[in-house]
Scaffold this active site. Structure first.
Site, PDB file in Angstrom:
ATOM      1  N   SER A   1       0.817  -1.207   0.000  1.00 58.55           N
ATOM      2  CA  SER A   1       0.000   0.000   0.000  1.00 58.55           C
ATOM      3  C   SER A   1       0.858   1.267   0.000  1.00 58.55           C
ATOM      4  O   SER A   1       1.861   1.351   0.703  1.00 58.55           O
ATOM      5  CB  SER A   1      -0.903   0.002   1.230  1.00 58.55           C
ATOM      6  OG  SER A   1      -1.645   1.191   1.299  1.00 58.55           O
TER       7      SER A   1
ATOM      8  N   LEU B   1      -0.623   9.859   4.078  1.00 66.24           N
ATOM      9  CA  LEU B   1      -1.799   9.126   3.596  1.00 66.24           C
ATOM     10  C   LEU B   1      -2.750   9.986   2.769  1.00 66.24           C
ATOM     11  O   LEU B   1      -3.978   9.895   2.893  1.00 66.24           O
ATOM     12  CB  LEU B   1      -2.548   8.481   4.774  1.00 66.24           C
ATOM     13  CG  LEU B   1      -1.752   7.393   5.518  1.00 66.24           C
ATOM     14  CD1 LEU B   1      -2.399   7.065   6.847  1.00 66.24           C
ATOM     15  CD2 LEU B   1      -1.634   6.132   4.665  1.00 66.24           C
TER      16      LEU B   1
ATOM     17  N   ASN C   1      -6.600  -0.961   1.276  1.00 75.19           N
ATOM     18  CA  ASN C   1      -5.996  -0.481   2.519  1.00 75.19           C
ATOM     19  C   ASN C   1      -6.884   0.627   3.089  1.00 75.19           C
ATOM     20  O   ASN C   1      -7.235   1.575   2.386  1.00 75.19           O
ATOM     21  CB  ASN C   1      -4.582   0.042   2.248  1.00 75.19           C
ATOM     22  CG  ASN C   1      -3.873   0.490   3.509  1.00 75.19           C
ATOM     23  OD1 ASN C   1      -4.074   1.593   4.004  1.00 75.19           O
ATOM     24  ND2 ASN C   1      -3.002  -0.361   4.032  1.00 75.19           N
TER      25      ASN C   1
ATOM     26  N   CYS D   1      -2.037   4.586  11.864  1.00 75.24           N
ATOM     27  CA  CYS D   1      -2.637   5.922  11.881  1.00 75.24           C
ATOM     28  C   CYS D   1      -2.726   6.447  13.311  1.00 75.24           C
ATOM     29  O   CYS D   1      -2.915   5.672  14.254  1.00 75.24           O
ATOM     30  CB  CYS D   1      -4.046   5.882  11.297  1.00 75.24           C
ATOM     31  SG  CYS D   1      -4.149   5.325   9.599  1.00 75.24           S
TER      32      CYS D   1
ATOM     33  N   LYS E   1      -2.603  -4.554   9.599  1.00 70.63           N
ATOM     34  CA  LYS E   1      -1.231  -4.204   9.230  1.00 70.63           C
ATOM     35  C   LYS E   1      -0.500  -3.657  10.449  1.00 70.63           C
ATOM     36  O   LYS E   1      -0.832  -2.589  10.967  1.00 70.63           O
ATOM     37  CB  LYS E   1      -1.220  -3.173   8.095  1.00 70.63           C
ATOM     38  CG  LYS E   1       0.188  -2.892   7.567  1.00 70.63           C
ATOM     39  CD  LYS E   1       0.137  -2.068   6.304  1.00 70.63           C
ATOM     40  CE  LYS E   1       1.532  -1.922   5.695  1.00 70.63           C
ATOM     41  NZ  LYS E   1       1.507  -1.171   4.427  1.00 70.63           N
TER      42      LYS E   1
ATOM     43  N   GLY F   1      11.351  -3.861   2.491  1.00 75.20           N
ATOM     44  CA  GLY F   1      12.615  -3.868   1.769  1.00 75.20           C
ATOM     45  C   GLY F   1      12.782  -4.954   0.734  1.00 75.20           C
ATOM     46  O   GLY F   1      13.907  -5.278   0.340  1.00 75.20           O
TER      47      GLY F   1
ATOM     48  N   GLY G   1       7.123  -3.043  -2.107  1.00 79.27           N
ATOM     49  CA  GLY G   1       6.801  -1.633  -1.933  1.00 79.27           C
ATOM     50  C   GLY G   1       7.749  -0.667  -2.619  1.00 79.27           C
ATOM     51  O   GLY G   1       7.591  -0.349  -3.793  1.00 79.27           O
TER      52      GLY G   1
END
Length: 300
Positions: A20, A72, A98, A128, A163, A242, A263
């Protein structure tokens, strides 16, 4: 050879998906990569209302990775439903949305709106800040993790992926809290909090001062945390952190991940996820591995 993996009853053609925030909702990458080659596409975070994100500059390159404090930024659930879901539905890949929010109500509002939409799984971003608890991230308090998981699970029609944030003392405790709250799947790791200072300007490289570190520098941390979580819970895990090549993905699977998200690699190679999926196929062929699931947790 079988490359299919299953997450909470949802079968993916292969274990590779996008992380995401690094792939938009697929449109930006559609001209570079065939989304049909991916096990799933994970969308950028979606909130109940549009979020502007943080002030700029909000990206900084670091040795072995990058810092981001995008905040975000997203157009909100209404635009997402009208624009992004129809686009992704054209492809033979699973759709994972997500979800982000600043309160339990925010999360539930988005999850309820997605109940009748053609999406397969919901990934709940608990990194968040919880505005009702002084700004500490939901994912940094095990009681909050269990509570938000239980609340979202209650109003979700699709299976939920929690997550996990790596910015905690004990990742296994957070995983157990999510499991206790009813999570179907766990994904980890999110970015590690970092900072960069411009020594010539004597100021912070990011307007937000701190940001999330991603990229190859955090991969060994991700492998360790996936392993610890796999030992602590019985839920399937999506590993990330990574991943640059198929070897990195296999490493996470051996540590206990059923699937792997790619990612930061997407930023310098839009084809990264598709190439990693192909690399895993070639690895299985060369090693005589008939079923990808043989690798999951094989070093436990």
């Amino acid at each position: 050879m079988n490359t299919k993996v299953t997450l909470a009853g949802i079968t993916l053609k292969n274990p590779i998906m996008t992380a995401s925030g690094t792939f938009g909702s697929g449109q930006e990458y559609g001209e570079f990569v065939d989304l049909n080659r991916l096990g799933a596409v994970v969308t950028k975070g979606v909130a109940s209302v549009p979020w502007e994100g943080n002030p700029t500059p909000r990206i900084a390159e670091t040795y072995g990775g990058m810092l981001n404090a995008v905040g975000l930024q997203n157009p909100g659930i209404d635009v997402f439903v009208q624009r992004d879901i129809p686009f992704l539905s054209q492809y033979d890949t699973k759709i994972i949305v997500n979800v982000c929010g600043k309160s339990t109500e925010d999360y539930c509002q988005v999850v309820e709106r997605l109940a009748d939409q053609p999406v397969d799984l919901l990934e709940i971003n608990i990194s968040c800040p919880n505005v009702k608890e002084g700004g500490i991230a939901f994912g940094q308090d095990p009681k909050a993790v269990e509570a938000i998981t239980r609340a979202v699970k209650k109003c979700a029609k699709q299976p939920i992926i929690m997550k996990l944030s790596p910015n905690v003392t004990d990742i296994a405790t957070m995983a157990k809290a999510a499991e206790a709250g009813g999570a179907d799947v766990l994904s980890l790791i999110n970015t590690i909090t970092g900072m960069k200072i411009d020594i010539h300007r004597r100021t912070f490289a990011l307007a937000n001062r701190t940001g999330g570190l991603s990229g190859p520098a955090i991969h060994p941390v991700a492998v360790r945390m996936v392993y610890e979580v796999a030992q602590a819970v019985s839920l399937p895990i999506i590993g990330m952190g990574g991943v640059q090549c198929w070897e990195d993905a296999i490493e996470l699977m051996l540590a206990g991940a059923t699937a792997v998200s790619v990612g930061t690699a997407n930023f310098h190679n839009p084809m990264a996820a598709a190439e990693i999926a192909e690399g895993i196929w070639n690895f299985m062929e060369n090693e005589g591995i008939e079923d990808i699931n043989e690798l999951v947790g094989a070093v436990l």
